[in-house]
Design a protein around this motif. Structure first.
Motif, PDB file in Angstrom:
ATOM      1  N   GLY A  44       0.811  -1.214   0.000  1.00  0.00           N
ATOM      2  CA  GLY A  44       0.000   0.000   0.000  1.00  0.00           C
ATOM      3  C   GLY A  44       0.837   1.254   0.000  1.00  0.00           C
ATOM      4  N   CYS A  45       0.160   2.383   0.158  1.00  0.00           N
ATOM      5  CA  CYS A  45       0.812   3.689   0.160  1.00  0.00           C
ATOM      6  C   CYS A  45       1.279   4.033   1.579  1.00  0.00           C
ATOM      7  N   SER A  46       2.354   4.814   1.655  1.00  0.00           N
ATOM      8  CA  SER A  46       2.899   5.241   2.951  1.00  0.00           C
ATOM      9  C   SER A  46       2.011   6.260   3.651  1.00  0.00           C
ATOM     10  N   ILE A  69       5.647   5.341  -1.304  1.00  0.00           N
ATOM     11  CA  ILE A  69       4.891   6.487  -1.817  1.00  0.00           C
ATOM     12  C   ILE A  69       4.106   6.082  -3.068  1.00  0.00           C
ATOM     13  N   ALA A  70       2.807   6.241  -2.991  1.00  0.00           N
ATOM     14  CA  ALA A  70       1.872   5.964  -4.096  1.00  0.00           C
ATOM     15  C   ALA A  70       1.779   4.483  -4.466  1.00  0.00           C
ATOM     16  N   ASN A  71       2.111   3.586  -3.500  1.00  0.00           N
ATOM     17  CA  ASN A  71       2.015   2.129  -3.735  1.00  0.00           C
ATOM     18  C   ASN A  71       2.435   1.731  -5.151  1.00  0.00           C
ATOM     19  N   SER A 103      -7.313  10.670  -2.697  1.00  0.00           N
ATOM     20  CA  SER A 103      -6.508  11.809  -2.190  1.00  0.00           C
ATOM     21  C   SER A 103      -5.028  11.471  -2.054  1.00  0.00           C
ATOM     22  N   CYS A 104      -4.513  10.650  -2.980  1.00  0.00           N
ATOM     23  CA  CYS A 104      -3.097  10.250  -2.909  1.00  0.00           C
ATOM     24  C   CYS A 104      -2.214  11.378  -3.445  1.00  0.00           C
ATOM     25  N   GLY A 105      -1.309  11.864  -2.617  1.00  0.00           N
ATOM     26  CA  GLY A 105      -0.420  12.954  -3.014  1.00  0.00           C
ATOM     27  C   GLY A 105       0.470  12.575  -4.188  1.00  0.00           C
ATOM     28  N   GLY A 106       0.902  11.309  -4.210  1.00  0.00           N
ATOM     29  CA  GLY A 106       1.745  10.827  -5.305  1.00  0.00           C
ATOM     30  C   GLY A 106       0.986  10.857  -6.623  1.00  0.00           C
TER      31      GLY A 106
HETATM   32 ZN   LIG Z   1      -0.851   7.773  -1.428  1.00  0.00          ZN
END
Ligand SMILES: [Zn+2]
Length: 239
Positions: A44-46, A69-71, A103-106
């Motif tokens: 998964g994502c951090s 970051i961003a899986n 809402s993933c920043g990556g």
């Molecule tokens: Zn993310």
């Protein structure tokens, strides 16, 4: 809150948690210390809002984890590859779950043309490649949040393709029926959606992990059991 305050709070919170857990079940920590046999590998994502064990309602010992970051699942990333190999070949997990999120920043960074800086632009390159491969579709989505959700879903699809090409995973699917799931966590509702890709291909719309008995799937951890049902009403029972 100042950084040291957050740290002090976290340590005192740990003391309270350990005390509560030990009081609730005196065997909990001695059992944990004796070894692990998790049923799930979670990729998964951090992001701090996606703590896998918490959002699955599971317990320490239930989920083996790699988050970045961003899986992003890149075949040349030795970190991800080592986690996958240990989980699949040695721990013999039954499910590999790749999970993207809203809402993933990556994902947002990959959609834009601005540089993030440092090593981050290099890390996000596979996600940029996903953006470029689906440029038309993504540009046709006018809502920024929906576009970020879509690229995050496409990123899970790309990651599942890498996982399905992994030799350890291929062998485990053939030899012992390992299941690979592409999923998506909606931070706004707390719900995880099965994208119906991986070994459960074609089961799109099925909520929860792909079923072993049609209607529900039981993921039995060492300390709790999570039952996924097609109506989206999952339940958890302590063992
Ligand atoms: Zn993310």
């Amino acid at each position: 809150m100042a950084a040291e305050d957050a740290f002090t709070y976290a340590l005192s919170s740990n003391q309270a948690w350990a005390g509560y857990k030990g009081h609730q079940n005196p065997d909990f920590f001695p059992k944990l210390a004796s070894g692990q046999s998790p049923a799930i590998l979670w990729l998964g994502c951090s992001d701090s809002r996606c703590p896998e064990t918490t959002i699955l309602g599971l317990q320490p010992g239930d989920v083996f984890v790699h988050r970045n970051i961003a899986n992003i699942i890149s075949p040349t990333d030795i970190n991800t590859a080592a986690v996958i190999e240990y989980a699949v070949v040695h721990l013999k997990v039954k499910h590999v779950v790749l999970c993207g999120h809203s809402s993933c920043g990556g994902a947002a960074a990959a959609l834009g043309d601005n540089r993030v800086g440092g090593v981050l632009d290099i890390w996000l390159m596979p996600l940029k490649a996903v953006r470029n491969a689906h440029k038309e579709e993504l540009e046709s989505i006018t809502d920024d949040k929906k576009r970020a959700v879509r690229i995050a879903e496409l990123n899970v699809e790309a990651g599942i393709n890498v996982l399905m090409a992994n030799a350890s995973i291929q062998d485990a699917i053939a030899e012992r029926g390992l299941q690979v799931h592409g999923t998506f966590f909606d931070i706004g509702t707390g719900r995880i959606r099965d994208l119906g890709i991986g070994t459960g291909k074609g089961k799109g719309g099925h909520h929860g992990l792909s079923g072993v008995n049609g209607d529900s799937d039981i993921v039995r951890g060492k300390h709790a059991m999570l039952v996924f049902r097609t109506d989206g009403e999952s339940s958890m029972q302590a063992l």
